[in-house]
Design a protein around this motif. Structure first.
Motif, PDB file in Angstrom:
ATOM      1  N   LYS A   1      84.086  21.974   5.993  1.00 20.15           N
ATOM      2  CA  LYS A   1      83.911  22.337   4.593  1.00 20.15           C
ATOM      3  C   LYS A   1      84.891  21.502   3.759  1.00 20.15           C
ATOM      4  O   LYS A   1      85.874  20.987   4.291  1.00 20.15           O
ATOM      5  CB  LYS A   1      84.181  23.828   4.418  1.00 20.15           C
ATOM      6  CG  LYS A   1      83.205  24.701   5.190  1.00 20.15           C
ATOM      7  CD  LYS A   1      83.682  26.141   5.242  1.00 20.15           C
ATOM      8  CE  LYS A   1      82.840  26.973   6.167  1.00 20.15           C
ATOM      9  NZ  LYS A   1      82.899  26.572   7.562  1.00 20.15           N
ATOM     10  N   PRO A   2      84.642  21.356   2.480  1.00 17.49           N
ATOM     11  CA  PRO A   2      85.547  20.540   1.648  1.00 17.49           C
ATOM     12  C   PRO A   2      87.006  20.992   1.730  1.00 17.49           C
ATOM     13  O   PRO A   2      87.914  20.171   1.678  1.00 17.49           O
ATOM     14  CB  PRO A   2      84.987  20.717   0.232  1.00 17.49           C
ATOM     15  CG  PRO A   2      83.546  21.031   0.432  1.00 17.49           C
ATOM     16  CD  PRO A   2      83.476  21.807   1.711  1.00 17.49           C
TER      17      PRO A   2
ATOM     18  N   LEU B   1      76.682  28.670  15.331  1.00 18.70           N
ATOM     19  CA  LEU B   1      77.751  27.775  15.770  1.00 18.70           C
ATOM     20  C   LEU B   1      77.882  26.569  14.850  1.00 18.70           C
ATOM     21  O   LEU B   1      78.989  26.138  14.522  1.00 18.70           O
ATOM     22  CB  LEU B   1      77.503  27.308  17.207  1.00 18.70           C
ATOM     23  CG  LEU B   1      77.669  28.371  18.286  1.00 18.70           C
ATOM     24  CD1 LEU B   1      77.227  27.827  19.626  1.00 18.70           C
ATOM     25  CD2 LEU B   1      79.101  28.859  18.346  1.00 18.70           C
ATOM     26  N   GLU B   2      76.735  26.029  14.419  1.00 18.67           N
ATOM     27  CA  GLU B   2      76.764  24.878  13.512  1.00 18.67           C
ATOM     28  C   GLU B   2      77.465  25.252  12.213  1.00 18.67           C
ATOM     29  O   GLU B   2      78.288  24.503  11.705  1.00 18.67           O
ATOM     30  CB  GLU B   2      75.345  24.402  13.236  1.00 18.67           C
ATOM     31  CG  GLU B   2      75.283  23.195  12.340  1.00 18.67           C
ATOM     32  CD  GLU B   2      73.857  22.757  12.062  1.00 18.67           C
ATOM     33  OE1 GLU B   2      73.709  21.854  11.221  1.00 18.67           O
ATOM     34  OE2 GLU B   2      72.923  23.295  12.648  1.00 18.67           O
ATOM     35  N   ALA B   3      77.152  26.426  11.678  1.00 23.42           N
ATOM     36  CA  ALA B   3      77.785  26.874  10.437  1.00 23.42           C
ATOM     37  C   ALA B   3      79.281  27.096  10.637  1.00 23.42           C
ATOM     38  O   ALA B   3      80.091  26.779   9.767  1.00 23.42           O
ATOM     39  CB  ALA B   3      77.117  28.148   9.938  1.00 23.42           C
TER      40      ALA B   3
ATOM     41  N   GLY C   1      65.749  37.201  13.955  1.00 25.00           N
ATOM     42  CA  GLY C   1      65.650  35.834  13.447  1.00 25.00           C
ATOM     43  C   GLY C   1      66.960  35.077  13.494  1.00 25.00           C
ATOM     44  O   GLY C   1      67.127  34.075  12.805  1.00 25.00           O
ATOM     45  N   LYS C   2      67.880  35.544  14.291  1.00 21.04           N
ATOM     46  CA  LYS C   2      69.179  34.881  14.390  1.00 21.04           C
ATOM     47  C   LYS C   2      69.086  33.690  15.341  1.00 21.04           C
ATOM     48  O   LYS C   2      68.245  33.639  16.212  1.00 21.04           O
ATOM     49  CB  LYS C   2      70.246  35.849  14.899  1.00 21.04           C
ATOM     50  CG  LYS C   2      70.565  36.956  13.934  1.00 21.04           C
ATOM     51  CD  LYS C   2      71.665  37.830  14.479  1.00 21.04           C
ATOM     52  CE  LYS C   2      72.039  38.930  13.515  1.00 21.04           C
ATOM     53  NZ  LYS C   2      73.087  39.790  14.066  1.00 21.04           N
ATOM     54  N   SER C   3      69.991  32.749  15.152  1.00 14.81           N
ATOM     55  CA  SER C   3      70.058  31.588  16.025  1.00 14.81           C
ATOM     56  C   SER C   3      71.516  31.303  16.327  1.00 14.81           C
ATOM     57  O   SER C   3      72.300  31.017  15.417  1.00 14.81           O
ATOM     58  CB  SER C   3      69.416  30.370  15.349  1.00 14.81           C
ATOM     59  OG  SER C   3      69.736  29.201  16.057  1.00 14.81           O
TER      60      SER C   3
END
Length: 159
Positions: free
Chosen positions: A135-136, A128-130, A121-123
């Motif tokens: 991030k703050p 890459l988006e993550a 179930g990996k993408s």
């Protein structure tokens, strides 16, 4: 003047009517009458249409996102193929049989890896988006900005 009707309904619906009548302190006839008035109300059709429009809008947005993601995938593949073809030297005639055998082995490993990746179930896109989503902590606070030289102003001054 009210007319008497004898109705047959599902047992679950009858229990719901009885429970609603008891909780609201009304008769069962009043609950059924209110439900029928709501059903035949012209506003009911408008509400139903509004629900369908919202669902269709959501589906259209999802379809647009799928189309965008598919185009990104196709463009990525096309750029990779163009790059690969432009930087890969031609294989001499004497080495082509060995290159085909090596290519077949690599392709089989690729398919196995792809199968495992999909089965888990990996993408890669989501990974890459993550990885590349800001991030703050990636941003400076306003107190830190005043201490930093402004690269844009320096570039404007040199120009």
């Amino acid at each position: 003047m009210k007319r008497r009707l004898n109705l047959y309904m599902d047992a679950d619906i009858a229990r719901t009517v009885e429970a609603t009548a008891a909780s609201k302190g009304l008769g069962k006839s009043a609950v059924v009458e209110a439900a029928l008035l709501s059903f035949f109300s012209p506003d009911n059709a408008d509400r139903r249409e509004a629900v369908f429009v919202r669902r269709l809008d959501r589906l259209a947005r999802q379809l647009a996102k799928l189309e965008r993601d598919q185009n990104i995938g196709l463009e990525t593949l096309a750029l990779f193929v163009r790059y690969f073809v432009s930087v890969t030297p031609a294989v001499p005639e004497s080495d082509q049989a060995a290159a085909r055998a090596q290519g077949l082995k690599r392709y089989e490993r690729f398919i196995e890896s792809l199968g495992r990746h999909l089965q888990q179930g990996k993408s890669l896109i989501l990974d890459l988006e993550a990885e590349f989503t800001a991030k703050p902590d990636d941003f400076l606070e306003s107190s830190q900005i005043g201490d930093q030289p402004n690269a844009w102003e320096d570039a404007d001054a040199r120009a």
